[in-house]
Design an enzyme around this catalytic site. Structure first.
Site, mmCIF file in Angstrom:
data_model
loop_
_atom_site.group_PDB
_atom_site.id
_atom_site.type_symbol
_atom_site.label_atom_id
_atom_site.label_comp_id
_atom_site.label_asym_id
_atom_site.label_seq_id
_atom_site.Cartn_x
_atom_site.Cartn_y
_atom_site.Cartn_z
ATOM 1 N N ASP A 103 4.195 0.658 7.335
ATOM 2 C CA ASP A 103 5.241 1.516 6.776
ATOM 3 C C ASP A 103 5.073 2.947 7.264
ATOM 4 O O ASP A 103 4.221 3.691 6.774
ATOM 5 C CB ASP A 103 5.173 1.470 5.248
ATOM 6 N N ASP A 318 11.874 4.335 10.476
ATOM 7 C CA ASP A 318 11.068 3.851 9.355
ATOM 8 C C ASP A 318 10.787 2.369 9.538
ATOM 9 O O ASP A 318 11.678 1.531 9.389
ATOM 10 C CB ASP A 318 11.833 4.102 8.047
#
Length: 457
Positions: A103, A318
């Site tokens: 992440d 992301d």
């Protein structure tokens, strides 16, 4: 444990945006195995895609001399919108395996730990701190003070933390240090790297998690992220296709995430030209990696986007988000361009015909021949290109088009979200090698066969 529960309540009542900071030193180049979260479970494409559109895994809110690598395998817990790529490392002495979602939109590295007051189901055994001879609770120090929600009763006590995400996921536990083992192999690899890192040992964890994951590896800009703790100036990953990853053949469903070393742009699995665009920062969201989006093209049509949407601090890349999301007005403009060019009937209020089951909005009805003659060439879909500062990201067809020929449905995998922010998610990053040059604040990318990367190294 009472402090942990109190912190959990505090976070649940807090403002929706939490930002993380962090800290840590180390050295070396690290490589970790990367897999898709449903690799090896033999899911069919419609099963893989059947998920809710509400998933958002973004946090709102000594130089390495040899690279560190971990294998990564992707896998939706059942759908595009929860598409996740997992970093496989081991923690403790003796080493115990964990699988952490990669992440770039958050900082904290954490995994579920025993004893667990409230945990999501996971396939791997819970990490037991009592079974590790190298585990040490972190005393109240700078790392604890760097977190937005942490508790220390006095200087001699240990640090309890709480950390939450934009999708309402939450982890509460104890900050600690332990030995992390990185390496591409199966435990027999003599080149595996063993490094002491700070991480969250989560005893209270809730939210959108799959059984294949045990926690999250934050790759953001904050001090507790994995790149920051390893003190690397570069990291890179290459996400194999989610559909390759759903097969039982692990050799074609995994690749590596590499932390450290000089950026190398001569990989054999790369099948196109490298392009580079600046990585930008935004003081209001310091952990995130921002890009300057100048425009979007559908085929040869440059979509007209309102000027305020093109500010350099409104687009992020992301790896923890799944579908690329656009502001609602931008999405509608892109949708209109696809509808005008695809030449197939748009499915409206899909009901039970398959499109709604995919939780996607921009879906077209395929002709009967697509179901009867599946070997025919797929329908033509205009190219999707994101124009960044100094670079054009032409998304591979598999990175934005999904077909279910049996159901006679073809969808463009994009989504709308309220607000001004554009998020480039991991579905659009499939089969693209992405390199983050943190020293020079540059992002480089090239089309690649990421499933071949494991065979190269």
């Amino acid at each position: 444990m009472n402090r942990l529960l109190a912190l959990a309540l505090l976070v649940l009542l807090a403002l929706p945006a939490a930002r993380s900071a962090a800290f840590g030193p180390n050295s070396g180049v690290v490589v970790a195995r990367l897999t898709h979260a449903d690799a090896g479970h033999g899911l069919a494409r419609p099963d893989i895609l059947h998920r809710s559109r509400s998933f958002r895994r973004r946090l709102l809110s000594t130089t390495m001399t040899q690279p560190v690598r971990a294998r990564v395998r992707g896998g939706l817990g059942g759908g595009i919108v929860t598409n996740e790529y997992l970093v496989h490392v081991s923690v403790g002495t003796p080493p115990r395996p964990v699988a952490l979602t990669l992440d770039t939109g958050s900082d904290l590295v954490w995994t579920q730990c025993a004893p667990c007051r409230a945990c999501f189901p996971q396939r791997l055994p819970l990490l037991d701190p009592a079974a590790s001879s190298s585990y040490a609770p972190l005393p109240c120090a700078a790392a604890c003070r760097a977190l937005p929600f942490a508790s220390c009763e006095n200087r001699s006590s240990t640090c309890a933390y709480a950390y939450h995400y934009g999708d309402k996921s939450l982890t509460v536990g104890q900050l600690a240090t332990d030995r992390f083992t990185f390496g591409p192999g199966d435990g027999k690899d003599n080149a595996a790297r063993r490094l002491e890192l700070t991480f969250g040992c989560g005893h209270f964890n809730k939210g959108v998690f799959q059984a294949s994951e045990t926690g999250i590896a934050g790759f953001g800009r904050g001090k507790l992220s994995l790149p920051s703790q390893l003190n690397v100036t570069t990291f890179s990953y290459c996400f194999a296709s989610m559909f390759h990853s759903s097969s039982s053949n692990s050799k074609t469903s995994s690749s590596f995430v590499t932390l450290g070393g000089a950026p190398i742009h001569s990989y054999a699995h790369v099948v196109g030209d490298w392009q580079t665009t600046p990585l930008l920062t935004n003081p209001s969201q310091p952990s995130l990696y921002f890009l300057s989006l100048k425009g979007i093209s559908v085929g040869s049509t440059r979509v007209q986007i309102p000027e305020p949407r093109l500010r350099s601090t409104t687009t992020i890349i992301d790896s923890g988000a799944s579908i690329t999301t656009l502001p609602e007005d931008v999405y509608e403009a892109v949708k209109a361009a696809f509808v005008a060019q695809v030449g197939l009937p748009l499915i409206i209020n899909a009901g039970d015909d398959g499109a709604s089951a995919l939780a996607l909005d921009l879906c077209f009805a395929l002709p009967v021949a697509a179901a009867l003659l599946p070997w025919r060439r797929p329908p033509r879909v205009p190219k999707l290109t994101m124009h960044l500062e100094g670079a054009d990201w032409e998304v591979p067809r598999a990175g934005y088009v999904f077909e279910d020929r049996a159901a006679r449905v073809m969808c463009v995998v994009l989504d709308a979200a309220p607000g001004d922010q554009t998020v480039i998610g991991n579905f659009q990053q499939q089969d693209t090698h992405v390199v983050y040059d943190l020293r020079n604040n540059l992002l480089s990318f090239a089309p690649a066969r990421c499933d071949r990367l494991a065979a190269e190294t």
